[in-house]
Each structure stands twice: as C-alpha cells, then as structure tokens.
Design a protein around this motif. Sequence first.
Motif, PDB file in Angstrom:
ATOM      1  N   ARG A 163      -6.364 122.765  93.050  1.00 36.98           N
ATOM      2  CA  ARG A 163      -6.917 123.264  91.762  1.00 36.98           C
ATOM      3  C   ARG A 163      -5.956 124.071  91.115  1.00 36.98           C
ATOM      4  N   THR A 164      -5.729 123.831  89.760  1.00 39.28           N
ATOM      5  CA  THR A 164      -4.833 124.521  89.226  1.00 39.28           C
ATOM      6  C   THR A 164      -5.595 125.484  87.728  1.00 39.28           C
ATOM      7  N   ARG A 165      -5.127 126.497  87.754  1.00 38.26           N
ATOM      8  CA  ARG A 165      -5.780 127.751  86.813  1.00 38.26           C
ATOM      9  C   ARG A 165      -4.852 128.098  85.914  1.00 38.26           C
ATOM     10  N   ILE A 166      -5.010 128.504  84.672  1.00 38.55           N
ATOM     11  CA  ILE A 166      -4.095 129.398  83.946  1.00 38.55           C
ATOM     12  C   ILE A 166      -4.407 130.946  83.946  1.00 38.55           C
ATOM     13  N   ALA A 169      -3.554 130.579  72.292  1.00 36.71           N
ATOM     14  CA  ALA A 169      -3.011 129.308  71.817  1.00 36.71           C
ATOM     15  C   ALA A 169      -2.276 128.420  72.889  1.00 36.71           C
ATOM     16  N   VAL A 170      -1.738 129.257  73.915  1.00 34.80           N
ATOM     17  CA  VAL A 170      -1.027 128.409  74.954  1.00 34.80           C
ATOM     18  C   VAL A 170      -2.140 127.985  75.752  1.00 34.80           C
ATOM     19  N   ALA A 196       3.135 120.420  70.872  1.00 31.37           N
ATOM     20  CA  ALA A 196       1.887 120.743  70.157  1.00 31.37           C
ATOM     21  C   ALA A 196       2.088 122.314  69.582  1.00 31.37           C
ATOM     22  N   LEU A 197       2.368 123.235  70.597  1.00 29.76           N
ATOM     23  CA  LEU A 197       2.668 124.663  70.114  1.00 29.76           C
ATOM     24  C   LEU A 197       3.718 124.597  68.941  1.00 29.76           C
ATOM     25  N   VAL A 248       1.815 134.319  80.443  1.00 30.17           N
ATOM     26  CA  VAL A 248       0.832 133.101  81.028  1.00 30.17           C
ATOM     27  C   VAL A 248       1.494 132.500  82.258  1.00 30.17           C
ATOM     28  N   GLY A 249       0.848 132.159  83.192  1.00 26.44           N
ATOM     29  CA  GLY A 249       1.347 131.734  84.420  1.00 26.44           C
ATOM     30  C   GLY A 249       0.471 130.744  84.968  1.00 26.44           C
TER      31      GLY A 249
END
Length: 290
Positions: free
Chosen positions: A263-266, A280-281, A113-114, A144-145
């Motif tokens: 739980r997953t976070r950006i 955007a990411v 998509a990106l 970003v991770g």
Amino acid sequence: MLDVRRLRLLSDLERLGTIAAVAAVHSYTPSAVSQQLAALEREAGVALLRRSGRRVEFTGAGRVLVRRAATVFAALEETTAALAAVREGPAGTVRIGAFPTAVRTVLPAALVALGRDHPALELSVSELDPVAVPRALSDRRLDVGLLHDYDVVPAVIDPAVESVPLLEEAVHVAVAADAPFDTFADTREVDWILAGPGTLCHEVALRVTRNAGFAPRARHHVDDFDAVLALVAAGQGVALVPELATATLPDGVRLLDAPTRRRTRIGYRRGASDHPAVAAVVGSLQEAVR
C-alpha cells in the motif's frame, strides 16, 4: 511565552534521541542546542530534561510539552496553508520524495500535469526510501513524500505526518521462466535474491516466508528491482517484486502470486493538507494513478 524554534529542538530531541543528532540536523553545535534547550526550560519555568550519564532524559513536564508541541506545529502548518490559499494559485517550491519504482512509473505523468496546470510551482524530486520520508518531512527537507507498507509489515504511525491513500498493488514472486515450480510454497528449496538488510523490502521477504513456514536461502542482496529481475532472468534466484516494478518484465521471467500486498500513501506534515501547493501535488499524483 515559549519560543517555537526552541520547542522544535525539544521535539527533535525526543525523535532523534541525542543532542548531537539534533545539532547535526539543524547545523548547530551540540553546545548551541544545549543552550537553546536551557533557555526553553527557563521560559517554561520547570525542568524539561535531566542528565543521565552522557545522555539526557525527559522529565514528566518535558514529555507533556513534547506531546503538546505536535499540536503547535500542526497549527502553524494550517496557518501557513491558510495564508498560501490567499494567493491566486499554487506557487513556490515543492520538494517531493519518492521511491524508485514510483519515480519511474507514477511521477512523470504527475509532473507533466503539474507543470501544465500550475506553472508557478517549482518542483524538486528526490529518490528516497519510504522509511526515511517521515524524518525528511519533519526536518523540512521534503514537503510531500511517498510512504508504503505491506499487510505483513504495517506502517508505524508518525504523529507529525498525515497521509492519504495513493494505490494498493499486488506483490509477486519473480522466477525464471523455466523454473520447475508454480506456487509460492515451492520457493522454500531455492535461492532467493533479497533486498539489503535493514530495508523494508528485506523485512517483508522474511515475514512472508516465515508465515509460509520457511526462511529464505539468501544468495544475493540487491535493492534495485531492475537489477533484481535481471538476476532472476539469469537464473540466480527468486525474488519478491511489487506490481509497479513489473511494467517492463525482461524475457526469461514469469510471475507467481505472493501472499502479501503493498500500500502506497502520500504523506505531508500534519496540518499541511490544505496548502494549495501540497493539495495540487496530491491531486496530480492521484490522477496519475487513476
């Protein structure tokens, strides 16, 4: 006026603990780092560090400056984001760190998509344990991770990192299809396949079993979930696996409920949330999960 690059060295010293570690991160010699910190003290007009044997300790003024440094770095990130927003759209290199199951399941759709929506972005993905992501963001090796934690092992908040939720998933106990038990409590008498000592997954298994009143009888230590599931199918033990890792379950394995969730976070550097490339990411990852 305080030099921001020297201020970052001071902040890294507080985070990493030794001048040698700071030097390694920045590809400096320890002597060069010491000289830069001495110059920062002259700029501040007050002692920031004191020697204690072979180590250095922060003075009260040094700790005040380190706490204030986080605000300075966040303001710089916000300024960089504001300047980037003046451009027509997201552009440039974005370095993404993600754990293996996310690389296999979430990232492919987000990357497609990106690439379609923001062709000026240059995307680079590195497989990385979530425990290492905050440091990689602070060291500017990532933009970003993906971070994660479990309800039995809550995350330690890093003041230099901001994050937004990505997903919450169930955790299962993978057992052989012909295993003669049906509940988590039944696994107290069988062999376990644990992740490597020192990893978050290893600690989660210890916490979950301890809460259930037993210690896991470790037979194997394996980190890759595909390999873990193959060993379970071969009757080598039971193991905790998150839902993302069970998309392609091998024959001979069934799943039981485990008393925890993941739980997953950006994550990204504090102040970078409005950077067009970062936003955007983040948006694409959240859409991929939806």
